[in-house]
Scaffold this active site. Sequence first.
Site, PDB file in Angstrom:
ATOM      1  CB  CYS A 125     -14.970 -16.792  54.994  1.00  0.00           C
ATOM      2  SG  CYS A 125     -13.852 -18.154  54.718  1.00  0.00           S
ATOM      3  CG  ASN A 161     -15.998 -13.611  52.520  1.00  0.00           C
ATOM      4  OD1 ASN A 161     -17.105 -13.121  52.417  1.00  0.00           O
ATOM      5  ND2 ASN A 161     -15.736 -14.815  52.071  1.00  0.00           N
ATOM      6  N   GLY A 162     -13.108 -14.366  50.561  1.00  0.00           N
ATOM      7  CA  GLY A 162     -13.046 -14.345  49.100  1.00  0.00           C
ATOM      8  C   GLY A 162     -12.014 -15.298  48.567  1.00  0.00           C
ATOM      9  CE1 TYR A 190     -27.386 -24.218  51.771  1.00  0.00           C
ATOM     10  CE2 TYR A 190     -25.224 -23.209  51.607  1.00  0.00           C
ATOM     11  CZ  TYR A 190     -26.083 -24.106  52.200  1.00  0.00           C
ATOM     12  OH  TYR A 190     -25.646 -24.868  53.228  1.00  0.00           O
ATOM     13  CB  CYS A 197     -22.176 -14.153  44.718  1.00  0.00           C
ATOM     14  SG  CYS A 197     -22.455 -15.919  44.827  1.00  0.00           S
ATOM     15  CB  CYS A 231     -18.118 -21.091  42.770  1.00  0.00           C
ATOM     16  SG  CYS A 231     -17.863 -19.366  43.211  1.00  0.00           S
ATOM     17  N   GLY A 235     -19.356 -20.256  58.021  1.00  0.00           N
ATOM     18  CA  GLY A 235     -18.111 -20.973  58.247  1.00  0.00           C
ATOM     19  C   GLY A 235     -18.063 -21.546  59.634  1.00  0.00           C
TER      20      GLY A 235
HETATM   21  P1  5GP Z   1     -26.094 -31.940  47.187  1.00  0.00           P
HETATM   22  O1  5GP Z   1     -26.691 -32.767  48.253  1.00  0.00           O
HETATM   23  O2  5GP Z   1     -26.791 -31.994  45.876  1.00  0.00           O
HETATM   24  O3  5GP Z   1     -24.621 -32.218  47.020  1.00  0.00           O
HETATM   25  O4  5GP Z   1     -26.118 -30.429  47.685  1.00  0.00           O
HETATM   26  C1  5GP Z   1     -27.334 -29.741  47.691  1.00  0.00           C
HETATM   27  C2  5GP Z   1     -27.743 -29.391  49.082  1.00  0.00           C
HETATM   28  O5  5GP Z   1     -26.643 -28.755  49.742  1.00  0.00           O
HETATM   29  C3  5GP Z   1     -28.879 -28.402  49.077  1.00  0.00           C
HETATM   30  O6  5GP Z   1     -29.849 -28.807  50.031  1.00  0.00           O
HETATM   31  C4  5GP Z   1     -28.266 -27.077  49.457  1.00  0.00           C
HETATM   32  O7  5GP Z   1     -29.084 -26.402  50.393  1.00  0.00           O
HETATM   33  C5  5GP Z   1     -26.937 -27.420  50.061  1.00  0.00           C
HETATM   34  N1  5GP Z   1     -25.830 -26.595  49.514  1.00  0.00           N
HETATM   35  C6  5GP Z   1     -25.710 -26.070  48.284  1.00  0.00           C
HETATM   36  N2  5GP Z   1     -24.552 -25.393  48.155  1.00  0.00           N
HETATM   37  C7  5GP Z   1     -23.924 -25.474  49.329  1.00  0.00           C
HETATM   38  C8  5GP Z   1     -22.675 -24.956  49.834  1.00  0.00           C
HETATM   39  O8  5GP Z   1     -21.925 -24.263  49.150  1.00  0.00           O
HETATM   40  N3  5GP Z   1     -22.392 -25.255  51.136  1.00  0.00           N
HETATM   41  C9  5GP Z   1     -23.218 -26.011  51.903  1.00  0.00           C
HETATM   42  N4  5GP Z   1     -22.870 -26.240  53.162  1.00  0.00           N
HETATM   43  N5  5GP Z   1     -24.368 -26.515  51.461  1.00  0.00           N
HETATM   44  C10 5GP Z   1     -24.729 -26.267  50.194  1.00  0.00           C
HETATM   45 MG    MG Z   2     -30.034 -27.748  51.901  1.00  0.00          MG
END
Ligand code: 5GP
Ligand code: MG
Length: 445
Positions: free
Chosen positions: A2, A102-103, A244, A238, A384, A28
Site C-alpha cells: 500500500c 499502510n501497514g 523489491y 523492512c 511476513c 498497490g
Molecule cells: P515467485 O515467482 O517465486 O513466487 O515470486 C518471485 C518473483 O515475484 C520475483 O521476480 C519478485 O520480483 C516478485 N515478488 C517478490 N515479492 C513480491 C511481492 O510481495 N509482491 C509482488 N507483486 N511481487 C513480488
Molecule cells: Mg520480479
Amino acid sequence: MCAIVGVFGNSEASKIAYYALFAMQHRGQEATGISSSNGEKITTVKKRGLVTDVFDKKALTKLKGNMAVGHNRYSTAGKESIWDTQPVYASYQLGKISIVHNGNLVNKNEVRASLIEQGAIFQSSMDTENIIHLIAKSQKKDLKNRIIEALDKIKGVYCLCIQSKTKMFAIRDRYGIRPFSLGRLKSGGYIVSSETCAFDLVEAEFIRDIKPGEMIIFKQGCHEYESIQIFEPDPHICAFEYIYLARPDSNIEGKNVYLARKEMGRALAREKKVDADLVIPVPDSGVSAALGYAQESGIPFDMGIVRNHYIGRTFIEPTQEKRDIKVKLKLSPINSLLKNKKIVVIDDSIVRGTTAKRIIKILKEAGASEVHMRIASPAIKHPCRYGIDTPSYKELISANYSTEEIKEQIKADSLDFLSIDALKTSLGNDTNYSLASFDGNYFIK
Ligand code: 5GP
Ligand code: MG
C-alpha cells in the site's frame, strides 16, 4: 504494501495527491482513493482500479480544498469489497475524519473482538477501522490526544495520515518498518508520502524521513508543522523495501534503493561466484542487482529476456494456474543472444518459485548451455506479518525445501541466495532491519 500520501496547505492538494499516488502505483493496484477538505467539508472519491482509471478531471474538481489524503491499496486474495478501500471516512463526537493507513496491526483480532464485545460494528475487514473506533471511543477532549490513546492500544505496523476538517496528522509506528517521508512543496505547503519518488513528480523538496514513533501535525493557519515523539523509537526498517517493494529512485533512510540493490548484486557476485558468459536479469525487478553482479564479477551484462509491459504484476493473481500463464505472457527470451551460452540469471527474490521455474525453462529452450540462478536476497523462509503479502509457510518454497531441492525443482544447473549477513552489510550496518521473512524473528511482541 500500500501507499499513502498527505498534502497540506496547497490549493491543488487533491491534484498533487493524485500525482503522488500515480508515482506509487507499484505499491498497490487494486483500489485507490483521495479525501480532501476545504475547511468545512470532507469529500471522498474511492474505487477499485488504477489511479488513472479512478480519477478523471470531474473527480479531481470535486475534491476541493487545500488539504488531501490518498491511498493505493495492494491486492490480497479474497477481500474485494468496496468496504476495503481507503480513505476511511467517519463521523464521531468531535466531527469528521478521514484516514489512510499502510501497514498491518498484529493485535488486530484481539482489539476487534474487544470492540465488538463493547457494541462496535464493523463494515470492512481492514485493521484501519479498529483505529477509527478507538479514536471515537476515547474520552480525551481533542483529536490529537484521542489518536495517541488509540495508538497506545494497537500493536504492529502503521504509517497513518489522519485528516479532520482543519488539521492533518502524519504518524509512523515506533519501528519505522514502512518508509514515510516529509517534503516541502515548491508551490506551497507540505507533503508526506510513503516513498520519496512521489516528491520528484510533484516538485517537492525532501525535508527528512518521519521518525519512528513520531507524530507530525499540520494546522490550518500555521506555516510551521509541529512534531511530537509519541513513542520511544525502535527502528527496524523492512529490508524487503530495498530488495523489491520500493521504486529504485526512492530513498529510504538516506539510502537510494537502486544503489542498495546494485550493492546487493555486487555482494552476491563476491559471495556466490559462478563462471559464465553472460549475466542476465529477470526484468524488471532483477535489473539493478544484475548490473551490480556484472560489474563486480566482470562478466558482461545483457538483456536476455524481454518483458511485455502490457501485463500487470504476476504475483497478484490469486490462483497458481493464472500465475503460471501470466509469467509466460510476461517474459520472453532472445534466442539469438542466449544460444550455447553459459548464463547466470539474477532475480531479486524467490517466493513460490513460479518465476524461477519459468525463467530456467525458457532460457534452456532458447539454447543456453548452462543456467545458473543467483538471488539477490536471502531465502524467504517465513511469511511476513508486517504488511507484505507473502504467502503462508505452505506456499513459500524456501520454507519447505532446501536450496539443493529447489535447484532440482526449477531445473537450474546451480542456485544460490545472498546470505543474511551480506544483505545487512550491503544495506549498511548503521541501523536495524526487519528481517523476519528471512530469520523468523517476529520482534513485535
Ligand atoms: P515467485 O515467482 O517465486 O513466487 O515470486 C518471485 C518473483 O515475484 C520475483 O521476480 C519478485 O520480483 C516478485 N515478488 C517478490 N515479492 C513480491 C511481492 O510481495 N509482491 C509482488 N507483486 N511481487 C513480488
Ligand atoms: Mg520480479
